[in-house]
Motif scaffolding. Structure first.
Motif, PDB file in Angstrom:
ATOM      1  N   GLN A   1      67.676  27.325  44.820  1.00  0.00           N
ATOM      2  CA  GLN A   1      69.012  27.661  45.322  1.00  0.00           C
ATOM      3  C   GLN A   1      69.963  28.206  44.266  1.00  0.00           C
ATOM      4  O   GLN A   1      70.675  29.193  44.521  1.00  0.00           O
ATOM      5  N   PRO A   2      70.003  27.617  43.053  1.00  0.00           N
ATOM      6  CA  PRO A   2      70.923  28.178  42.038  1.00  0.00           C
ATOM      7  C   PRO A   2      70.637  29.644  41.724  1.00  0.00           C
ATOM      8  O   PRO A   2      71.559  30.419  41.452  1.00  0.00           O
TER       9      PRO A   2
ATOM     10  N   LEU B   1      69.283  31.794  43.883  1.00  0.00           N
ATOM     11  CA  LEU B   1      69.661  32.579  45.057  1.00  0.00           C
ATOM     12  C   LEU B   1      71.171  32.814  45.089  1.00  0.00           C
ATOM     13  O   LEU B   1      71.639  33.859  45.535  1.00  0.00           O
ATOM     14  N   ASP B   2      71.926  31.839  44.588  1.00  0.00           N
ATOM     15  CA  ASP B   2      73.387  31.910  44.657  1.00  0.00           C
ATOM     16  C   ASP B   2      74.017  32.685  43.509  1.00  0.00           C
ATOM     17  O   ASP B   2      75.135  33.189  43.641  1.00  0.00           O
ATOM     18  N   SER B   3      73.327  32.790  42.379  1.00  0.00           N
ATOM     19  CA  SER B   3      73.959  33.322  41.168  1.00  0.00           C
ATOM     20  C   SER B   3      73.183  34.484  40.559  1.00  0.00           C
ATOM     21  O   SER B   3      72.119  34.273  39.961  1.00  0.00           O
TER      22      SER B   3
ATOM     23  N   GLU C   1      65.708  36.235  51.506  1.00  0.00           N
ATOM     24  CA  GLU C   1      67.100  35.984  51.910  1.00  0.00           C
ATOM     25  C   GLU C   1      67.811  37.297  52.258  1.00  0.00           C
ATOM     26  O   GLU C   1      68.579  37.363  53.216  1.00  0.00           O
TER      27      GLU C   1
END
Length: 429
Positions: A17-18, A20-22, A229
């Motif tokens: 997740q980190p 994917l987010d950054s 995503e």
């Protein structure tokens, strides 16, 4: 779904997740991946140099004839074809870390087998071991893709070039350690020509361990998650548009053709150079120096080549590859056999032409694929590259035995001109 499977998915989501987010964390992982790939390529380069430098000479000694001196290059490139397919499939399913580590470790086992075959004078073990040793060669080549998984479209050729230029350190040191490793081999009761394969075994095993231990998180798995995503937030009709698929398929065909032709020409001429030099009185040290300069020209210009491929375009550098390989073939045919300077220039041009073709072709392949199919496609293309090298290596000895090194060089040079119509076709709409 079982509790264990659910927990595995949660754990995977937690570390993914980190990234994917950054975008910043993606670039940090991109740079870290390049550092790990660079370290593994230094070891991998030292491993592949053994087969290039003394494989033909070892077979020549054990078989007592020149006609099959090109067979070792044919065998380890054929082995690399099989390995490329397997490493590509493993990487697609389990990630770069597992696929590349398995390939390097297998290559190390093959190099140990070559040493044992020389000790026992067993030709069949030699051929089988060279086939397995080819896994290290294939993996060394496929490792260049690992640094591109998280690269943007304007970073891809540069990322490939960084991986390849790092190979230079080991690949140049390897041939120039032929005499040192030969003396070491003799000191432990092993034939001198098997000495470089002791270095190859150690180098390939170290390269595999570096990737297995440090290539975390896996860049391909992260790239696949990012792509998935993005697909969820886009219109799939755009992704599956027949025109887009047609352009991508053409890109794969063109990139593969460029790399196949450059590999065939380079392997054919390079394989017979040590035999040609030994026939005309050059010592093992001189052979090592010429091959070392050739390997340096294959990898050292990579950083500049990558920038040029990203800046002036893939097709222009592909044309430059064909022209440089032609110059190498003509030079190899016309220089006197006792001229070290002439041989150095010819083999340096041969390496440079291969460098132009490999990086431009690799960039075209990456442009034409997505993370969901990239590793599998890259593995399949590398199979074709390896098979072309296998045929070039196997046929080169027969051609030289029936004609001459000059004829072989000219044939290779003119074959490289086929790159030009391929590139012209690729530019048609």
């Amino acid at each position: 779904m079982s509790q264990g499977a659910g927990k595995a998915l949660e754990d995977r989501a937690a570390w993914l997740q980190p990234y994917l987010d950054s975008p910043e964390k993606q670039q940090q992982l991109y740079r870290r991946t390049l550092m790990i790939v660079v370290l593994s390529q230094i070891f991998g380069g030292a491993g592949l140099a053994a087969g290039i430098t003394v494989g033909a000479l070892l077979a020549q000694d054990m078989l007592g004839t020149d006609s099959f001196a090109g067979l070792p290059a044919g065998l380890f490139t054929l082995g690399s074809a099989v390995a490329a397919l397997i490493v590509g499939r493993l990487s697609q399913r389990y990630g770069r870390r597992f696929g590349l580590a398995a390939g390097f470790l297998t290559g190390g086992i093959g190099a140990i087998g070559v040493v044992l075959s020389a000790v026992t004078n067993n030709v069949f073990l030699l051929f089988a071991s060279l086939f397995v040793y080819g896994a290290g060669t294939a993996t060394n080549l496929q490792a260049r893709y690992a640094g591109t998984d998280l690269a943007s479209s304007t970073q891809r050729a540069t990322a490939v070039s960084i991986a390849m230029v790092s190979t230079t350190f080991g690949a140049v040191a390897g041939p120039n350690m032929v005499q040192v490793m030969g003396r070491f081999a003799l000191s432990i009761g092993v034939p001198a020509l098997a000495g470089p394969f002791i270095l190859a075994a150690t180098a390939f095993i170290f390269a595999g361990l570096v990737l297995l231990i440090f290539l975390r998180p896996d860049p391909l798995l992260v790239a696949q998650a990012i792509a998935a995503e993005k697909r969820n937030g886009t219109d799939n009709s755009v992704v599956n548009n027949p025109h887009t698929l047609s352009v991508n398929n053409r890109g794969i065909m063109v990139g593969a053709t460029i790399m196949v032709l450059t590999q065939m020409v380079m392997i054919a001429i390079m394989t017979m150079t040590p035999v040609h030099m030994r026939h005309h009185g050059h010592g093992l040290g001189q052979v090592g120096m010429v091959i070392g300069i050739h390997v340096a020209a294959m990898y050292l210009p990579s950083l500049l080549t990558g920038i040029l491929v990203d800046k002036i375009g893939r097709t222009m550098m592909a044309i430059a590859s064909g022209a440089t390989l032609l110059a190498a073939g003509i030079m190899g045919a016309i220089v006197p056999a006792d001229s070290m300077i002439g041989l150095v220039i010819a083999l340096a041009l041969l390496g440079l032409g291969w460098n132009f073709g490999l990086i431009s072709g690799t960039a075209i392949i990456i442009d034409a694929t997505t993370p969901s199919t990239r590793a599998r496609t890259q593995g399949s293309v590398d199979v074709l590259i390896a098979l072309s090298g296998a045929s070039g290596g196997a046929l080169s000895g027969m051609i030289m035995a029936q004609t001459s090194f000059g004829t072989l060089s000219l044939a290779g040079g003119f074959l490289s001109l086929l790159l030009i119509p391929v590139v012209i076709w690729s530019r048609r709409k």
